[in-house]
Design a protein around this motif. Sequence first.
Motif, mmCIF file in Angstrom:
data_model
loop_
_atom_site.group_PDB
_atom_site.id
_atom_site.type_symbol
_atom_site.label_atom_id
_atom_site.label_comp_id
_atom_site.label_asym_id
_atom_site.label_seq_id
_atom_site.Cartn_x
_atom_site.Cartn_y
_atom_site.Cartn_z
ATOM 1 N N ALA A 8 0.846 -1.372 -0.799
ATOM 2 C CA ALA A 8 0.226 0.032 -0.136
ATOM 3 C C ALA A 8 0.966 1.378 0.144
ATOM 4 C CB ALA A 8 -0.642 -0.498 0.785
ATOM 5 N N ASP A 9 0.073 2.430 -0.143
ATOM 6 C CA ASP A 9 0.482 3.604 0.089
ATOM 7 C C ASP A 9 2.226 4.015 -0.500
ATOM 8 O OD1 ASP A 9 -0.712 5.083 1.995
ATOM 9 O OD2 ASP A 9 -0.872 3.342 2.861
ATOM 10 N N LEU A 10 2.222 3.242 -2.356
ATOM 11 C CA LEU A 10 3.395 3.463 -2.923
ATOM 12 C C LEU A 10 3.287 5.326 -3.248
ATOM 13 C CD1 LEU A 10 3.155 0.509 -3.452
ATOM 14 C CD2 LEU A 10 4.105 0.780 -5.452
ATOM 15 N N LEU A 40 -3.506 -1.735 -1.144
ATOM 16 C CA LEU A 40 -4.359 -1.593 -0.177
ATOM 17 C C LEU A 40 -4.261 -0.591 -0.308
ATOM 18 C CD1 LEU A 40 -3.863 -3.998 2.790
ATOM 19 C CD2 LEU A 40 -4.917 -4.167 1.387
ATOM 20 N N GLY A 41 -4.684 0.406 -2.091
ATOM 21 C CA GLY A 41 -4.782 2.008 -2.031
ATOM 22 C C GLY A 41 -3.520 2.440 -2.302
ATOM 23 N N ASP A 42 -3.794 3.909 -2.635
ATOM 24 C CA ASP A 42 -2.848 5.264 -2.964
ATOM 25 C C ASP A 42 -1.466 4.308 -3.633
ATOM 26 O OD1 ASP A 42 -4.575 6.398 -1.719
ATOM 27 O OD2 ASP A 42 -3.396 7.105 -0.032
ATOM 28 N N MET A 43 -1.474 4.120 -4.604
ATOM 29 C CA MET A 43 -0.840 3.568 -5.298
ATOM 30 C C MET A 43 -0.241 5.003 -6.440
ATOM 31 S SD MET A 43 -0.431 0.089 -8.599
ATOM 32 C CE MET A 43 -1.702 0.739 -9.311
ATOM 33 N N PHE A 44 -1.391 5.286 -6.668
ATOM 34 C CA PHE A 44 -1.216 6.762 -7.124
ATOM 35 C C PHE A 44 -0.680 7.559 -6.190
ATOM 36 C CE2 PHE A 44 -1.669 4.403 -10.547
ATOM 37 C CZ PHE A 44 -0.416 4.349 -11.436
ATOM 38 N N GLU A 45 0.165 8.930 -6.167
ATOM 39 C CA GLU A 45 -0.258 9.621 -5.393
ATOM 40 C C GLU A 45 -0.903 10.488 -6.103
ATOM 41 O OE1 GLU A 45 1.778 13.300 -2.509
ATOM 42 O OE2 GLU A 45 2.226 10.996 -2.988
ATOM 43 N N VAL A 46 -2.237 11.011 -6.913
ATOM 44 C CA VAL A 46 -3.275 11.968 -7.621
ATOM 45 C C VAL A 46 -4.100 10.789 -8.473
ATOM 46 C CG1 VAL A 46 -1.815 13.434 -8.933
ATOM 47 C CG2 VAL A 46 -4.037 13.916 -7.578
ATOM 48 N N TRP A 47 -5.016 10.774 -8.334
ATOM 49 C CA TRP A 47 -6.004 10.379 -9.272
ATOM 50 C C TRP A 47 -6.992 10.844 -10.253
ATOM 51 C CZ3 TRP A 47 -4.140 6.165 -12.245
ATOM 52 C CH2 TRP A 47 -4.825 6.140 -13.189
ATOM 53 N N ILE A 48 -7.068 12.026 -11.401
ATOM 54 C CA ILE A 48 -8.329 12.761 -11.540
ATOM 55 C C ILE A 48 -9.267 11.892 -12.838
ATOM 56 C CG2 ILE A 48 -6.552 14.618 -11.236
ATOM 57 C CD1 ILE A 48 -6.284 14.481 -14.371
ATOM 58 N N GLY A 49 -8.702 10.874 -13.145
ATOM 59 C CA GLY A 49 -9.737 9.746 -13.936
ATOM 60 C C GLY A 49 -8.645 9.420 -15.165
#
Length: 246
Positions: A8-10, A40-49
Amino acid sequence: MMRTLFIADLHLSENHRHISDAFFSFLEKEAVNAETLYILGDMFEVWIGDDEHTPLMDEVAQKLTQFSQKNNTPIFYIHGNRDFMIGKRYAKQASMTLLPEHTEIDLYGCKTLIMHGDTLCLFDKNYQRMRKVIHNPMLQFIFNCLPLRLRKRIGWKIRTASQSKKVYKNTNMMGVTQDEVLRLMSKHNVQHLIHGHTHQAFIHDLEVNNKAGKRYDVGDWYNNLSYVEASPTGVELVVRPINYYQ
């Protein structure tokens, strides 16, 4: 060897290439013989679509697909607080199966609850209020209808605001609420909980329904990489230098 891995949390981004490289090396050298991989989530720093296509997004999808197909390893994903907008389109591109935010799994005979972990942090009342708003399906639909350029600006403004507020949050606010941990574990009738979000790699002993239990906090991938490994013989938390596989 039968193994199931949890990460998680990469917080992958173009600005931190060393984390992406560590992740790809992890897939090639550590996860290669895993039966299942849970993110388990937050593979990316931000996701907009899902309609945004950056080189990193496409590279991650390609690496995950290659890993899954080559090793016949299913990949399951639970949304984080940074990338809760990942949809079915990108999940398919990356060969991932999306799971509900609170999911029960059979982990070698041990019923286990897995989640991102942000719903456990009830002391952070401002975040919990914001979470209710941004997880509103109607607002998400409206957001996805906005032009991509505008969504990028909004997404990075939210990220910047979130980062600045972290400075003023104490450890208790950023950590989980024990009562909520026990409530959810009792509700799902489990003795083991695996989650991310807090960035604090640790194994917590606790008591649930008068029985010994454990909470596994997966940790982040900033200075070290960390993962939880489960097998028929037990569950352990592994923490290594970020460049361990390189």
